[in-house]
Design a protein around this motif. Structure first.
Motif, PDB file in Angstrom:
ATOM      1  N   LEU A 271      48.201  40.666  83.281  1.00 15.52           N
ATOM      2  CA  LEU A 271      48.727  39.506  82.570  1.00 15.52           C
ATOM      3  C   LEU A 271      48.939  38.331  83.511  1.00 15.52           C
ATOM      4  O   LEU A 271      48.710  37.176  83.138  1.00 15.52           O
ATOM      5  N   ALA A 272      49.380  38.592  84.742  1.00 15.61           N
ATOM      6  CA  ALA A 272      49.610  37.510  85.695  1.00 15.61           C
ATOM      7  C   ALA A 272      48.311  36.778  86.019  1.00 15.61           C
ATOM      8  O   ALA A 272      48.298  35.546  86.167  1.00 15.61           O
ATOM      9  N   VAL A 273      47.221  37.523  86.118  1.00 20.68           N
ATOM     10  CA  VAL A 273      45.924  36.905  86.413  1.00 20.68           C
ATOM     11  C   VAL A 273      45.468  36.069  85.223  1.00 20.68           C
ATOM     12  O   VAL A 273      45.010  34.924  85.385  1.00 20.68           O
ATOM     13  N   LEU A 274      45.592  36.614  84.021  1.00 19.06           N
ATOM     14  CA  LEU A 274      45.182  35.879  82.829  1.00 19.06           C
ATOM     15  C   LEU A 274      46.030  34.619  82.652  1.00 19.06           C
ATOM     16  O   LEU A 274      45.517  33.557  82.273  1.00 19.06           O
ATOM     17  N   ARG A 275      47.313  34.722  82.944  1.00 20.13           N
ATOM     18  CA  ARG A 275      48.191  33.565  82.838  1.00 20.13           C
ATOM     19  C   ARG A 275      47.780  32.492  83.845  1.00 20.13           C
ATOM     20  O   ARG A 275      47.761  31.304  83.526  1.00 20.13           O
ATOM     21  N   ALA A 276      47.453  32.922  85.083  1.00 18.36           N
ATOM     22  CA  ALA A 276      47.032  31.964  86.113  1.00 18.36           C
ATOM     23  C   ALA A 276      45.723  31.275  85.743  1.00 18.36           C
ATOM     24  O   ALA A 276      45.462  30.144  86.172  1.00 18.36           O
ATOM     25  N   GLN A 277      44.926  31.950  84.918  1.00 18.85           N
ATOM     26  CA  GLN A 277      43.654  31.370  84.480  1.00 18.85           C
ATOM     27  C   GLN A 277      43.824  30.450  83.276  1.00 18.85           C
ATOM     28  O   GLN A 277      42.840  29.908  82.778  1.00 18.85           O
ATOM     29  N   GLY A 278      45.065  30.292  82.803  1.00 17.92           N
ATOM     30  CA  GLY A 278      45.339  29.364  81.721  1.00 17.92           C
ATOM     31  C   GLY A 278      45.597  29.994  80.371  1.00 17.92           C
ATOM     32  O   GLY A 278      45.774  29.281  79.381  1.00 17.92           O
ATOM     33  N   ALA A 279      45.635  31.319  80.315  1.00 18.46           N
ATOM     34  CA  ALA A 279      45.891  31.975  79.029  1.00 18.46           C
ATOM     35  C   ALA A 279      47.312  31.701  78.568  1.00 18.46           C
ATOM     36  O   ALA A 279      48.229  31.519  79.375  1.00 18.46           O
ATOM     37  N   GLU A 280      47.493  31.676  77.264  1.00 20.25           N
ATOM     38  CA  GLU A 280      48.807  31.527  76.659  1.00 20.25           C
ATOM     39  C   GLU A 280      49.152  32.808  75.901  1.00 20.25           C
ATOM     40  O   GLU A 280      48.262  33.619  75.613  1.00 20.25           O
ATOM     41  N   PRO A 281      50.428  32.993  75.568  1.00 19.19           N
ATOM     42  CA  PRO A 281      50.810  34.221  74.852  1.00 19.19           C
ATOM     43  C   PRO A 281      49.980  34.479  73.596  1.00 19.19           C
ATOM     44  O   PRO A 281      49.635  35.627  73.304  1.00 19.19           O
ATOM     45  N   LYS A 282      49.648  33.440  72.866  1.00 23.41           N
ATOM     46  CA  LYS A 282      48.841  33.639  71.649  1.00 23.41           C
ATOM     47  C   LYS A 282      47.444  34.170  71.992  1.00 23.41           C
ATOM     48  O   LYS A 282      46.835  34.908  71.205  1.00 23.41           O
ATOM     49  N   ASP A 283      46.929  33.804  73.162  1.00 21.35           N
ATOM     50  CA  ASP A 283      45.631  34.320  73.595  1.00 21.35           C
ATOM     51  C   ASP A 283      45.718  35.814  73.890  1.00 21.35           C
ATOM     52  O   ASP A 283      44.777  36.565  73.601  1.00 21.35           O
ATOM     53  N   ILE A 284      46.833  36.232  74.477  1.00 19.63           N
ATOM     54  CA  ILE A 284      47.018  37.651  74.764  1.00 19.63           C
ATOM     55  C   ILE A 284      47.076  38.442  73.455  1.00 19.63           C
ATOM     56  O   ILE A 284      46.475  39.516  73.342  1.00 19.63           O
ATOM     57  N   ARG A 285      47.803  37.914  72.478  1.00 20.34           N
ATOM     58  CA  ARG A 285      47.859  38.592  71.181  1.00 20.34           C
ATOM     59  C   ARG A 285      46.459  38.750  70.593  1.00 20.34           C
ATOM     60  O   ARG A 285      46.138  39.790  70.014  1.00 20.34           O
ATOM     61  N   ALA A 286      45.643  37.721  70.742  1.00 17.08           N
ATOM     62  CA  ALA A 286      44.275  37.789  70.206  1.00 17.08           C
ATOM     63  C   ALA A 286      43.450  38.824  70.972  1.00 17.08           C
ATOM     64  O   ALA A 286      42.685  39.602  70.373  1.00 17.08           O
ATOM     65  N   LEU A 287      43.617  38.866  72.295  1.00 16.89           N
ATOM     66  CA  LEU A 287      42.843  39.790  73.106  1.00 16.89           C
ATOM     67  C   LEU A 287      43.155  41.252  72.782  1.00 16.89           C
ATOM     68  O   LEU A 287      42.296  42.122  72.922  1.00 16.89           O
ATOM     69  N   VAL A 288      44.389  41.530  72.367  1.00 14.93           N
ATOM     70  CA  VAL A 288      44.770  42.905  72.043  1.00 14.93           C
ATOM     71  C   VAL A 288      44.698  43.185  70.546  1.00 14.93           C
ATOM     72  O   VAL A 288      45.142  44.239  70.084  1.00 14.93           O
ATOM     73  N   GLY A 289      44.166  42.251  69.790  1.00 11.78           N
ATOM     74  CA  GLY A 289      43.952  42.479  68.358  1.00 11.78           C
ATOM     75  C   GLY A 289      45.163  42.310  67.495  1.00 11.78           C
ATOM     76  O   GLY A 289      45.246  42.889  66.397  1.00 11.78           O
ATOM     77  N   LEU A 290      46.123  41.474  67.937  1.00 11.66           N
ATOM     78  CA  LEU A 290      47.329  41.246  67.141  1.00 11.66           C
ATOM     79  C   LEU A 290      47.432  39.811  66.639  1.00 11.66           C
ATOM     80  O   LEU A 290      48.495  39.383  66.201  1.00 11.66           O
ATOM     81  N   ALA A 291      46.353  39.058  66.701  1.00  6.77           N
ATOM     82  CA  ALA A 291      46.401  37.658  66.258  1.00  6.77           C
ATOM     83  C   ALA A 291      46.637  37.607  64.753  1.00  6.77           C
ATOM     84  O   ALA A 291      46.139  38.451  64.013  1.00  6.77           O
TER      85      ALA A 291
END
Length: 291
Positions: A271-291
């Motif tokens: 998550l720290a790497v994805l956040r550093a790359q500009g991801a937002e919490p909503k992007d994480i939800r989408a990546l794990v299928g919870l959007a």
């Protein structure tokens, strides 16, 4: 009615990844939808690999995801006396024994059996060989010598003796995607004589997670599918210790490109790497299928 209690219980031995995010978000979502409580537990019994620095990074990731949990946070490393008391109760009933075989001796015993019998050695649901028993490998005088010298040991549950104490077959409550609860037959014998502690480690995952869930009043255990089979071991410990039975939900896993479940060694899903790359919490939800 008592409010439902959910928990997220990671180990601070690496950076959280997308698989952790799925489990944490599911617990938070279900607690909110049920009007329940969300607890955070730090499973840090491995003092060699778990650090406060990794814990701080983990808490920062969870806060960034938008999770809010009750304080105080329970850290397993601060409650070894609770696990010792449970072990004392089991030992007083004659259900624990010290196993002195080393990992190398177990491997050799398995290899000898398979060469002699021409058939695979019995293994648990995770693929590890069942404990063959000291007497099957070591002479009595060697077992006595190791006990007298204070040699390293694993404190194991005598599974056959434990199951003989139960008055009925074991099962657990599994919550399905349709919201219905089904009873799942539990077969802890498939795990053999599981380790509940070691000479230098005062508890195991199986013992600590069962006791912590009971002590914290957890009513719903929402965790990954990789722990589905281990629930059989947890149920027998709950019955032996007189602990409340929670409802379980074993969710799908987030898999890597190789089809395997994610591990903390994979930096590209941290998550720290994805956040550093500009991801937002909503992007994480989408990546794990919870959007």
């Amino acid at each position: 009615m008592t409010r439902p209690v959910f928990r997220f219980a990671p180990s601070p031995n690496g950076r959280l990844h997308l698989g952790h995010a799925l489990s944490a978000l599911l617990n938070a979502d279900m607690a909110r939808q049920a009007g329940g409580r969300l607890l955070l537990r730090i499973e840090d019994i491995d003092r060699a690999r778990c650090t406060r620095e990794l814990e701080a990074a983990m808490l920062a990731d969870l806060a960034w995801l938008g999770l809010a949990w009750e304080e105080p946070v329970r850290r397993q490393s601060e409650h070894f006396s609770d696990y010792a008391a449970a072990l004392d109760r089991l030992e007083a009933t004659g259900l624990l024994y010290r196993g002195y075989l080393t990992r190398g001796e177990i491997r050799q015993a398995v290899a000898d059996f398979e060469a002699r019998e021409g058939t695979p050695f019995p293994r648990d649901p995770d693929g590890a060989p069942l404990y063959p028993g000291d007497a099957a490998v070591l002479p009595d005088e060697e077992i006595g010598a190791r006990a007298a010298s204070g040699a390293p040991f694993a404190l194991r549950l005598d599974m056959d003796a434990a199951l003989a104490r139960l008055s009925a077959p074991l099962s657990w409550q599994e919550l399905g995607e349709d919201g219905r609860i089904a009873r799942i037959a539990a077969d802890p014998a498939r795990w053999g004589d599981v380790v509940l502690a070691r000479k230098d480690t005062p508890t195991s995952y199986h013992l600590s997670v069962v006791l912590d869930d009971a002590l914290q009043g957890v009513t719903h255990v929402v965790r990954g599918r990789d722990l589905f089979e281990a629930t059989a071991v947890h149920r027998v410990l709950q019955m032996l210790l007189g602990l409340a039975e929670p409802v379980y939900l074993h969710h799908r896993l987030v898999l890597g490109e190789d089809g395997r479940k994610l591990s903390k060694s994979r930096g590209d899903t941290a998550l720290a790497v994805l956040r550093a790359q500009g991801a937002e919490p909503k992007d994480i939800r989408a990546l794990v299928g919870l959007a």
